[in-house]
Design a protein around this motif. Structure first.
Motif, PDB file in Angstrom:
ATOM      1  N   ASN A 201     -36.588  12.211  28.151  1.00  0.00           N
ATOM      2  CA  ASN A 201     -37.510  12.537  29.240  1.00  0.00           C
ATOM      3  C   ASN A 201     -36.687  12.930  30.385  1.00  0.00           C
ATOM      4  OD1 ASN A 201     -35.758  10.371  30.481  1.00  0.00           O
ATOM      5  ND2 ASN A 201     -37.457   8.854  30.138  1.00  0.00           N
ATOM      6  N   ALA A 202     -37.384  13.135  31.860  1.00  0.00           N
ATOM      7  CA  ALA A 202     -36.628  13.629  32.846  1.00  0.00           C
ATOM      8  C   ALA A 202     -35.466  12.952  33.253  1.00  0.00           C
ATOM      9  CB  ALA A 202     -37.895  13.717  33.995  1.00  0.00           C
ATOM     10  N   TRP A 203     -35.361  11.698  32.979  1.00  0.00           N
ATOM     11  CA  TRP A 203     -34.032  10.887  33.291  1.00  0.00           C
ATOM     12  C   TRP A 203     -32.888  11.013  32.317  1.00  0.00           C
ATOM     13  CZ3 TRP A 203     -34.129   8.997  38.161  1.00  0.00           C
ATOM     14  CH2 TRP A 203     -35.084   8.799  38.801  1.00  0.00           C
ATOM     15  N   GLY A 204     -33.381  11.818  31.247  1.00  0.00           N
ATOM     16  CA  GLY A 204     -32.113  12.015  30.175  1.00  0.00           C
ATOM     17  C   GLY A 204     -32.000  10.722  29.348  1.00  0.00           C
ATOM     18  N   PHE A 205     -32.953  10.247  28.894  1.00  0.00           N
ATOM     19  CA  PHE A 205     -33.075   8.999  27.717  1.00  0.00           C
ATOM     20  C   PHE A 205     -34.372   9.203  27.046  1.00  0.00           C
ATOM     21  CE2 PHE A 205     -35.020   6.650  31.410  1.00  0.00           C
ATOM     22  CZ  PHE A 205     -35.885   5.967  30.471  1.00  0.00           C
ATOM     23  N   SER A 206     -33.950   8.483  25.942  1.00  0.00           N
ATOM     24  CA  SER A 206     -35.143   8.191  24.850  1.00  0.00           C
ATOM     25  C   SER A 206     -35.140   6.648  24.760  1.00  0.00           C
ATOM     26  CB  SER A 206     -34.902   8.858  23.442  1.00  0.00           C
ATOM     27  OG  SER A 206     -34.440  10.312  23.628  1.00  0.00           O
ATOM     28  N   LEU A 207     -36.270   5.993  24.663  1.00  0.00           N
ATOM     29  CA  LEU A 207     -36.536   4.750  24.613  1.00  0.00           C
ATOM     30  C   LEU A 207     -36.732   4.699  22.901  1.00  0.00           C
ATOM     31  CD1 LEU A 207     -36.489   1.836  25.666  1.00  0.00           C
ATOM     32  CD2 LEU A 207     -38.975   2.226  26.064  1.00  0.00           C
ATOM     33  N   VAL A 208     -36.024   3.882  22.286  1.00  0.00           N
ATOM     34  CA  VAL A 208     -36.287   3.764  20.788  1.00  0.00           C
ATOM     35  C   VAL A 208     -35.857   2.280  20.337  1.00  0.00           C
ATOM     36  CG1 VAL A 208     -35.676   6.003  20.332  1.00  0.00           C
ATOM     37  CG2 VAL A 208     -33.665   4.640  20.039  1.00  0.00           C
ATOM     38  N   GLY A 209     -36.377   2.274  19.162  1.00  0.00           N
ATOM     39  CA  GLY A 209     -35.866   0.902  18.383  1.00  0.00           C
ATOM     40  C   GLY A 209     -34.269   0.991  17.804  1.00  0.00           C
ATOM     41  N   ILE A 210     -33.928  -0.203  17.785  1.00  0.00           N
ATOM     42  CA  ILE A 210     -32.475  -0.071  17.345  1.00  0.00           C
ATOM     43  C   ILE A 210     -32.271   0.640  15.875  1.00  0.00           C
ATOM     44  CG2 ILE A 210     -30.688  -1.706  16.214  1.00  0.00           C
ATOM     45  CD1 ILE A 210     -31.209  -3.722  18.472  1.00  0.00           C
ATOM     46  N   GLU A 211     -33.267   0.219  15.075  1.00  0.00           N
ATOM     47  CA  GLU A 211     -33.366   1.005  13.683  1.00  0.00           C
ATOM     48  C   GLU A 211     -33.137   2.821  13.867  1.00  0.00           C
ATOM     49  OE1 GLU A 211     -37.670   0.818  15.112  1.00  0.00           O
ATOM     50  OE2 GLU A 211     -35.995  -0.478  14.976  1.00  0.00           O
ATOM     51  N   ALA A 212     -33.485   3.462  14.991  1.00  0.00           N
ATOM     52  CA  ALA A 212     -33.254   4.806  15.205  1.00  0.00           C
ATOM     53  C   ALA A 212     -31.752   5.162  15.062  1.00  0.00           C
ATOM     54  CB  ALA A 212     -33.904   5.285  16.461  1.00  0.00           C
ATOM     55  N   LEU A 213     -30.964   3.832  15.301  1.00  0.00           N
ATOM     56  CA  LEU A 213     -29.365   4.352  15.482  1.00  0.00           C
ATOM     57  C   LEU A 213     -28.846   4.706  13.937  1.00  0.00           C
ATOM     58  CD1 LEU A 213     -28.416   1.785  18.131  1.00  0.00           C
ATOM     59  CD2 LEU A 213     -29.320   4.052  18.696  1.00  0.00           C
ATOM     60  N   TYR A 214     -29.630   4.014  13.071  1.00  0.00           N
ATOM     61  CA  TYR A 214     -28.994   4.290  11.567  1.00  0.00           C
ATOM     62  C   TYR A 214     -29.183   5.626  11.380  1.00  0.00           C
ATOM     63  CZ  TYR A 214     -28.798  -0.844  10.174  1.00  0.00           C
ATOM     64  OH  TYR A 214     -28.509  -2.031  10.385  1.00  0.00           O
ATOM     65  N   ASP A 215     -29.760   6.616  12.003  1.00  0.00           N
ATOM     66  CA  ASP A 215     -29.855   7.761  11.536  1.00  0.00           C
ATOM     67  C   ASP A 215     -28.570   8.727  12.146  1.00  0.00           C
ATOM     68  OD1 ASP A 215     -32.355   7.563  10.654  1.00  0.00           O
ATOM     69  OD2 ASP A 215     -33.323   8.278  12.496  1.00  0.00           O
ATOM     70  N   TYR A 216     -27.766   8.066  12.763  1.00  0.00           N
ATOM     71  CA  TYR A 216     -26.487   8.733  12.962  1.00  0.00           C
ATOM     72  C   TYR A 216     -25.218   7.834  12.505  1.00  0.00           C
ATOM     73  CZ  TYR A 216     -29.720  11.113  16.012  1.00  0.00           C
ATOM     74  OH  TYR A 216     -30.792  11.892  16.465  1.00  0.00           O
ATOM     75  N   PRO A 217     -24.807   7.535  11.224  1.00  0.00           N
ATOM     76  CA  PRO A 217     -24.078   6.741  10.758  1.00  0.00           C
ATOM     77  C   PRO A 217     -22.557   7.009  11.215  1.00  0.00           C
ATOM     78  CG  PRO A 217     -24.800   8.101   9.068  1.00  0.00           C
ATOM     79  CD  PRO A 217     -25.790   8.382  10.226  1.00  0.00           C
TER      80      PRO A 217
END
Length: 299
Positions: A201-217
């Motif tokens: 977003n304009a503030w430079g972040f994405s609000l996601v669930g923790i499970e999204a972090l698994y896509d970056y092992p």
């Protein structure tokens, strides 16, 4: 008459620096507050000081600066008791403009505007505040010091895998910082890689669930405090969290509070804390490897 006019001009000339010396500024925006403090511009009041110290950390607000209450509902009566020379706000608080203008002139700044370059914007903000407060030299010094610090840390920092920079909203959701964020701007300055490649977003972040972090092992998690109350206890029992590679392999980095929507003072703090954490982690890994090697030698 000429003598009288001369005395009047002399009196006026003497009063000008006195007026400037006693000028003070108020703000309900923490990004502006930290910048004013960093350029030594007298701050008469700012809002939610406990929150500032929890989320921003430094520069510390000096004793004697009035706490103006909530950022969204500042204490106008308190401000009116000792009106500032000017009040600085951001567009988020534009609805307060009319009421604040009854006390003192209001100027609005727009850091983190959509489609703009964060690093350039926070430097522009610093220069503008320096101009308005008569602290141009201090503003220029802050900019130069920040550039010098980034250059130095870029040379000092150890090699590191791509980073995922997060702040917890609750036990299941995080802000992940990417394009247009202060954290990402710092990574670019010190030549580190941000793993997060999704829209922000304009503030430079994405609000996601923790499970999204698994896509970056392969990425290293960087958790920026503060962590909301109760979240750590919940995470300790969460299999979803405990099985994240950075958590399971004990490579997670944890940083003290740094204002994620800050300006140059926060950029300096984030850069120092991040490089320090990366260096300490690498030293710990080297020590562990040395101890393992010594065991093999002894055997």
């Amino acid at each position: 008459m000429l003598s009288f006019l001369a005395r009047c001009c002399l009196t006026a000339a003497c009063l000008l620096p006195l007026s400037s010396a006693h000028a003070q500024w108020a703000t309900i925006n923490w990004t502006i507050a930290e910048t004013l403090l960093a350029i030594d511009a007298p701050l008469s009041g700012t809002a939610q000081q406990n929150g500032y110290h929890e989320w921003v950390g430094e520069p510390r607000i000096p004793d004697g600066v009035a706490d103006l209450g909530l950022r969204s509902q500042p204490n106008l009566e308190l401000m009116a008791q000792s009106p500032p020379t000017q009040t600085f706000i951001s567009p988020m608080f534009a609805s307060l403009t009319e009421r604040l203008e009854r006390i003192a002139p209001v100027t609005s700044f727009s850091p983190y505007s959509p489609g703009t370059h964060t690093w350039q914007e926070i430097q522009t903000l610093t220069r503008q505040l320096g101009e308005l407060t008569g602290h141009r030299l201090q503003a220029a010094q802050l900019i130069n010091e920040t550039h010098a610090l980034m250059d130095s840390l870029r040379q000092q920092r150890p090699d590191a895998p791509p980073l995922l920079m997060v702040q917890f909203m609750d036990a299941r959701h995080v802000r992940v910082f990417g394009d247009n964020s202060l954290y990402n701007a710092v990574l670019e300055r010190i030549n580190l890689t941000n793993a997060w490649d999704r829209p922000t977003n304009a503030w430079g972040f994405s609000l996601v669930g923790i499970e999204a972090l698994y896509d970056y092992p392969e990425a290293t998690l960087v958790v920026v405090e503060p962590v909301p109350a109760g979240v750590e206890d919940t995470l300790a029992k969460s299999g979803l969290w405990q099985h994240l590679p950075s958590v399971k392999n004990a490579t997670l980095l944890r940083l003290p509070p740094v204002w994620s929507f800050g300006a140059l003072p926060s950029a300096q703090r984030f850069a120092r804390e991040l490089v320090s954490a990366l260096t300490s982690r690498n030293q710990a890994v080297d020590l562990c490897q040395a101890e393992i090697a010594q065991v093999f030698v002894l055997n």
